[in-house]
Scaffold this active site. Structure first.
Site, PDB file in Angstrom:
ATOM      1  N   HIS A  21      -6.574  -7.131  -6.060  1.00  0.00           N
ATOM      2  CA  HIS A  21      -7.725  -6.549  -5.394  1.00  0.00           C
ATOM      3  C   HIS A  21      -8.233  -5.484  -6.346  1.00  0.00           C
ATOM      4  CE1 HIS A  21      -7.379  -7.591  -0.826  1.00  0.00           C
ATOM      5  NE2 HIS A  21      -7.560  -8.642  -1.597  1.00  0.00           N
ATOM      6  N   ASP A  53     -12.052  -5.699  -4.060  1.00  0.00           N
ATOM      7  CA  ASP A  53     -11.947  -5.011  -2.768  1.00  0.00           C
ATOM      8  C   ASP A  53     -12.574  -3.626  -2.864  1.00  0.00           C
ATOM      9  OD1 ASP A  53     -11.355  -4.177  -0.255  1.00  0.00           O
ATOM     10  OD2 ASP A  53      -9.173  -4.177  -0.484  1.00  0.00           O
ATOM     11  N   HIS A  94      -4.019   1.157  -4.179  1.00  0.00           N
ATOM     12  CA  HIS A  94      -2.860   1.288  -3.301  1.00  0.00           C
ATOM     13  C   HIS A  94      -1.638   1.900  -3.965  1.00  0.00           C
ATOM     14  CE1 HIS A  94      -4.337  -1.768  -0.073  1.00  0.00           C
ATOM     15  NE2 HIS A  94      -5.233  -0.847  -0.378  1.00  0.00           N
ATOM     16  N   ASP A 110     -12.044   2.894  -2.301  1.00  0.00           N
ATOM     17  CA  ASP A 110     -12.731   1.601  -2.444  1.00  0.00           C
ATOM     18  C   ASP A 110     -14.162   1.730  -2.951  1.00  0.00           C
ATOM     19  OD1 ASP A 110     -10.844  -0.595  -1.510  1.00  0.00           O
ATOM     20  OD2 ASP A 110     -10.665   0.826   0.127  1.00  0.00           O
ATOM     21  N   LYS A 146       0.846  -1.194   0.000  1.00  0.00           N
ATOM     22  CA  LYS A 146       0.000   0.000   0.000  1.00  0.00           C
ATOM     23  C   LYS A 146       0.879   1.241   0.000  1.00  0.00           C
ATOM     24  CE  LYS A 146      -4.131   1.790   2.249  1.00  0.00           C
ATOM     25  NZ  LYS A 146      -5.311   1.421   3.015  1.00  0.00           N
TER      26      LYS A 146
HETATM   27  C1  RNT Z   1      -6.793  -2.058   2.840  1.00  0.00           C
HETATM   28  C2  RNT Z   1      -6.608  -3.236   1.968  1.00  0.00           C
HETATM   29  C3  RNT Z   1      -7.227  -4.506   2.436  1.00  0.00           C
HETATM   30  C4  RNT Z   1      -8.610  -4.310   3.023  1.00  0.00           C
HETATM   31  C5  RNT Z   1      -9.310  -5.603   3.348  1.00  0.00           C
HETATM   32  C6  RNT Z   1     -10.535  -5.388   4.156  1.00  0.00           C
HETATM   33  O1  RNT Z   1      -6.397  -0.884   2.265  1.00  0.00           O
HETATM   34  O2  RNT Z   1      -7.035  -2.933   0.679  1.00  0.00           O
HETATM   35  O3  RNT Z   1      -7.224  -5.428   1.411  1.00  0.00           O
HETATM   36  O4  RNT Z   1      -9.423  -3.551   2.178  1.00  0.00           O
HETATM   37  O5  RNT Z   1      -8.408  -6.440   3.948  1.00  0.00           O
HETATM   38 ZN    ZN Z   2      -7.067  -4.581  -0.714  1.00  0.00          ZN
END
Ligand code: RNT
Ligand code: ZN
Length: 412
Positions: free
Chosen positions: A280, A320, A256, A290, A222
């Site tokens: 994701h 995600d 990320h 998100d 991230k």
């Molecule tokens: C967080 C990450 C992670 C979460 C989940 C809930 O920034 O993206 O993957 O969103 O684990």
């Molecule tokens: Zn994620």
């Protein structure tokens, strides 16, 4: 437009729509459980998810129990063509007992496995390193306090065991994805110490070997989170190196990276050094917000890279996003179908012709092909894919999504 005429229109471009539909039928998407309840989970604690992630909105109908969440999932999978997976987080345990994170075991998740077996759904798993008093500093595996690190190492160790058992029971390798929120709000002076602690903790956590047919580890990087603006310990470079050295999957979350980075471009680059990748798929808006994924250029590029770089066999596609301002089930259904639609469009492209135009430096032909191709009747092929899988489209889908949403609106 009938399917027969759409098939003919694509055949004109040398594209076999039936082959594309067949291919798409075999691509499972790992749908994330946490869109169903705003990342709250079923532990006894209450409060925000923390860790720099946040669901906003208060649309009625949030699932409050594992049974409600499974009912919502059953409905959602019913509106999504094909067979898929569920990505479960450790905080979604289903048990009358109240184990702390360092006490979880398979039995706390057994109802999920029974449900998955009955529904023909594969499971993936995630240890939960946030929404807990021992994560309030936004430091877990890299915390300077050894006791806190050990607590989270034990959580991660147990999560791997649970994931391995899930994979064995369901005869389908369970990806166990590790994301920790660890980072600094303000500029740290010893980034190296924090990263060394994270590496050592991960090494300890991953030291037990599990059958790759049952469980595979993934690590998720991230750029930053709310409250950890200055430095994220598990950055992209950190985990890219870690995944290559230790042979884990690398998880690329589309939210990320810097907002102008092209995450699709990273696939072919990292795939040269990694055996497998976890995605994701998400939609960041100005930050790692998100949002529900739309059929936009970012998603389309991602799907095209998966298809054109021949990475479908070694990429696990997970989603995600979490939006509590709209129907949570509609969010799942639309987001997942959009990923499938993007894949279908990529599968319907005249790949060989495009690649040979580029190899011949004929960039004009490449542009004519990509732009004219956009006018082809993709929707009719999608409708055929849905019909073959007994899934609704258009107005019928809307009516069904609305009906279900109204049926859960009375939840307190
Ligand atoms: C967080 C990450 C992670 C979460 C989940 C809930 O920034 O993206 O993957 O969103 O684990
Ligand atoms: Zn994620």
């Amino acid at each position: 437009m009938t399917y027969a005429s759409a098939k003919a229109a694509f055949a004109d471009w040398g594209v076999d729509t039936d082959a594309a539909i067949d291919r798409l039928s075999g691509i499972p998407i790992s749908m994330h459980c946490w869109q169903g309840d705003d990342v709250v989970g079923f532990e006894t604690r209450t409060g925000a998810s923390g860790g720099g992630i946040q669901a906003t909105g208060n649309h009625p109908g949030r699932a409050r129990t594992p049974d409600e969440l499974r009912a919502d999932l059953d409905f959602a999978y019913g509106q999504i063509p094909g067979r898929h997976r569920l990505n479960l987080h450790a905080m979604y345990m289903d048990t009358d007992t109240t184990p702390d994170r360092d006490e979880i075991e398979f039995s706390h998740f057994a109802p999920w496995v029974d449900w998955a077996r009955d529904s023909g759904i594969g499971l993936d798993f995630n240890p939960t390193f946030f929404a807990h008093a021992k994560a309030d500093d936004n430091l877990t595996l890299s915390h300077p306090d050894r006791g806190i690190r050990d607590f989270w190492i034990e959580h991660g160790r147990r999560s791997r065991e649970i994931a391995a058992r899930m994979g064995a029971e369901l005869r389908s390798a369970c990806v166990n994805n590790i994301w920790v929120p660890d980072g600094f709000k303000d500029v740290p002076v010893d980034r190296m110490a924090a990263r060394q602690r994270l590496e050592t903790s991960l090494d300890t956590m991953l030291s037990e070997t599990h059958d790759a047919g049952h469980m595979r580890d993934a690590v998720e990087s991230k750029l930053f989170g709310i409250g950890v603006e200055a430095c994220t310990v598990g950055s992209h470079e950190f985990y890219l190196g870690y995944a290559i050295r230790r042979g884990t999957l690398l998880c690329l979350d589309m939210g990320h990276f810097h907002p102008t980075e092209n995450v699709a471009d990273k696939l072919s680059a990292v795939a040269l050094s990694l055996e497998e990748i976890l995605l994701h798929v998400s939609r960041p808006m100005r930050w790692d917000s998100d949002h529900v994924i739309l059929l936009n250029d970012d998603i389309q590029s991602m799907a095209q890279e998966l298809v054109f770089s021949d990475l479908l066999e070694r990429t696990r596609i997970g989603l995600d996003f979490f939006d509590a301002t709209i129907s949570r089930t509609a969010a799942w259904v639309l987001g997942t179908r959009n990923m499938q639609k993007a894949l279908l469009r990529a599968l319907l492209m005249p790949q060989a012709e495009l690649k040979s135009a580029e190899a011949a430096m004929d960039n004009t032909a490449r542009m004519i092909l990509t732009e004219e191709h956009k006018d082809l009747p993709h929707g009719a092929v999608w409708a055929e894919f849905c019909a073959r899988n007994d899934a609704l489209t258009g107005r019928h889908l809307k009516a069904e999504l609305d009906r279900y949403d109204a049926s859960v609106a009375g939840r307190g």
